[in-house]
Design a protein around this motif. Structure first.
Motif, mmCIF file in Angstrom:
data_model
loop_
_atom_site.group_PDB
_atom_site.id
_atom_site.type_symbol
_atom_site.label_atom_id
_atom_site.label_comp_id
_atom_site.label_asym_id
_atom_site.label_seq_id
_atom_site.Cartn_x
_atom_site.Cartn_y
_atom_site.Cartn_z
ATOM 1 N N SER A 147 -23.809 5.295 -0.527
ATOM 2 C CA SER A 147 -22.796 5.458 -1.564
ATOM 3 C C SER A 147 -22.658 4.206 -2.418
ATOM 4 O O SER A 147 -21.878 4.187 -3.367
ATOM 5 C CB SER A 147 -21.441 5.807 -0.933
ATOM 6 N N ASP A 148 -23.404 3.161 -2.090
ATOM 7 C CA ASP A 148 -23.396 1.913 -2.850
ATOM 8 C C ASP A 148 -24.807 1.666 -3.369
ATOM 9 O O ASP A 148 -25.714 1.361 -2.592
ATOM 10 C CB ASP A 148 -22.959 0.755 -1.950
ATOM 11 N N ARG A 174 -21.073 2.361 4.278
ATOM 12 C CA ARG A 174 -21.479 3.072 3.068
ATOM 13 C C ARG A 174 -22.959 3.466 3.049
ATOM 14 O O ARG A 174 -23.501 3.779 2.007
ATOM 15 C CB ARG A 174 -21.146 2.217 1.834
ATOM 16 N N VAL A 204 -24.868 9.228 -2.545
ATOM 17 C CA VAL A 204 -23.775 10.117 -2.157
ATOM 18 C C VAL A 204 -22.451 9.452 -2.514
ATOM 19 O O VAL A 204 -22.405 8.258 -2.845
ATOM 20 C CB VAL A 204 -23.802 10.438 -0.641
ATOM 21 N N GLU A 205 -21.379 10.209 -2.441
ATOM 22 C CA GLU A 205 -20.032 9.665 -2.600
ATOM 23 C C GLU A 205 -19.535 9.145 -1.250
ATOM 24 O O GLU A 205 -20.019 9.570 -0.196
ATOM 25 C CB GLU A 205 -19.079 10.745 -3.119
ATOM 26 N N ASP A 206 -18.555 8.243 -1.277
ATOM 27 C CA ASP A 206 -18.002 7.718 -0.027
ATOM 28 C C ASP A 206 -17.475 8.850 0.865
ATOM 29 O O ASP A 206 -17.554 8.781 2.092
ATOM 30 C CB ASP A 206 -16.867 6.739 -0.322
ATOM 31 N N ALA A 207 -16.956 9.905 0.244
ATOM 32 C CA ALA A 207 -16.383 11.009 1.012
ATOM 33 C C ALA A 207 -17.434 11.722 1.868
ATOM 34 O O ALA A 207 -17.087 12.395 2.852
ATOM 35 C CB ALA A 207 -15.720 12.014 0.060
ATOM 36 N N PHE A 208 -18.695 11.568 1.516
ATOM 37 C CA PHE A 208 -19.757 12.211 2.293
ATOM 38 C C PHE A 208 -19.708 11.773 3.753
ATOM 39 O O PHE A 208 -19.927 12.589 4.660
ATOM 40 C CB PHE A 208 -21.122 11.866 1.689
#
Length: 281
Positions: A147-148, A174, A204-208
């Motif tokens: 996510s980063d 992340r 991906v997003e952090d929420a993943f």
């Protein structure tokens, strides 16, 4: 040579985490065979299929392959039959990867089949670069979710110590690594310094990372299947970014010490000008 069976293998290491749900149906005292593997499909209330839509099932290995249609990859694509040798970790892990990433494995099989058709049509003995890339990922692939983008850039730039040690906390929060290649899973039974995977990286997003493990695997399976199904992808092995597997935080007791990452024979710098290119946008 007989290989001893360990029904608790999936608990040995976090490297086996993606396979644990599928392996949970194989906890008997003796080696599972095709009947048990097909039983896992039934017990999970799902029908696995190849890319042609044919139901998938595991069958005993056929030693003599007289025709093109009898060869390993064509037999999967044309008949939905995945051959498995008995008492064999390599083939068992291949079956478990089919159970865990069914759409990605089906996409790989179709690409393999189409490449074999082209090879046969031109009468070529040698494999093409796409076949090499597909096989390399099939055997030694790693799915990386990040996510980063800065962490992904360190990976593609071969900045191993900065990634795995200096940015260790960020990696744990992340970034995730999921083994895909069945040969890598076999090596994870007795891991050794030097074992290396070849990765595809997905943003991906952090929420993943807050999703349940099964939901993560389902999402990655769909993304990987689309990636593999794109004929413009995996056209060469250079697209696959190396990952020193035992450098991943938590995957080796020794990597809890900084000096572990000072081994240049394992954590090698990039030989490519400007570092390795990311395999996905």
């Amino acid at each position: 040579m007989f290989e001893p069976w360990d029904p608790d293998f999936a608990e040995r290491s976090p490297m086996f985490a993606p396979l644990r749900a599928a392996a949970g149906g194989l906890r008997g005292a003796v080696w599972p065979g095709c009947e048990e593997l097909n039983g896992v499909i039934a017990s999970r209330h799902r029908t696995l299929a190849n890319a042609a839509g044919r139901p998938l099932r595991f069958v005993a290995q056929q030693l003599r392959q007289k025709t093109f249609e009898d060869k390993y990859e064509p037999r999967i694509f044309l008949r939905g039959e995945v051959q498995v040798r008995s008492c064999n970790w390599h083939d068992l892990f291949n079956a478990l990867v089919w159970l865990t990433f069914p759409h990605a494995k089906a996409a790989l099989n179709e690409r393999h089949y189409r490449e074999l058709e082209r090879q046969r049509a031109r009468g070529a003995r040698d494999r093409g670069p796409a076949q090499d890339a597909l096989t390399l990922f099939d055997e030694g692939g790693v799915i990386v979710a990040a996510s980063d983008p800065a962490l992904a850039a360190l990976l593609t730039g071969f900045e191993w110590k900065q990634l795995f040690w200096q940015r260790r906390a960020a990696v744990l929060q992340r970034m995730r690594f999921y083994l895909f290649g069945h040969a890598l899973y076999e090596k994870a039974l007795a891991p050794f310094t030097g074992v290396t995977g070849r990765s595809v990286i997905f943003g991906v997003e952090d929420a993943f990372f807050e999703l349940p493990p099964a939901a993560q695997l389902t999402a990655l399976d769909a993304r990987l299947a689309a990636h593999i199904g794109n004929a413009g992808r995996l056209a060469t092995t250079r697209e696959l970014v190396p990952v020193p597997i035992l450098g991943v935080p938590g995957w080796c007791e020794d990597n809890a010490r900084e000096r572990y990452y000072d081994n240049p024979d394992y954590f090698r710098p990039s030989r490519r000008t400007g570092g390795a290119a990311s395999s996905t946008p």
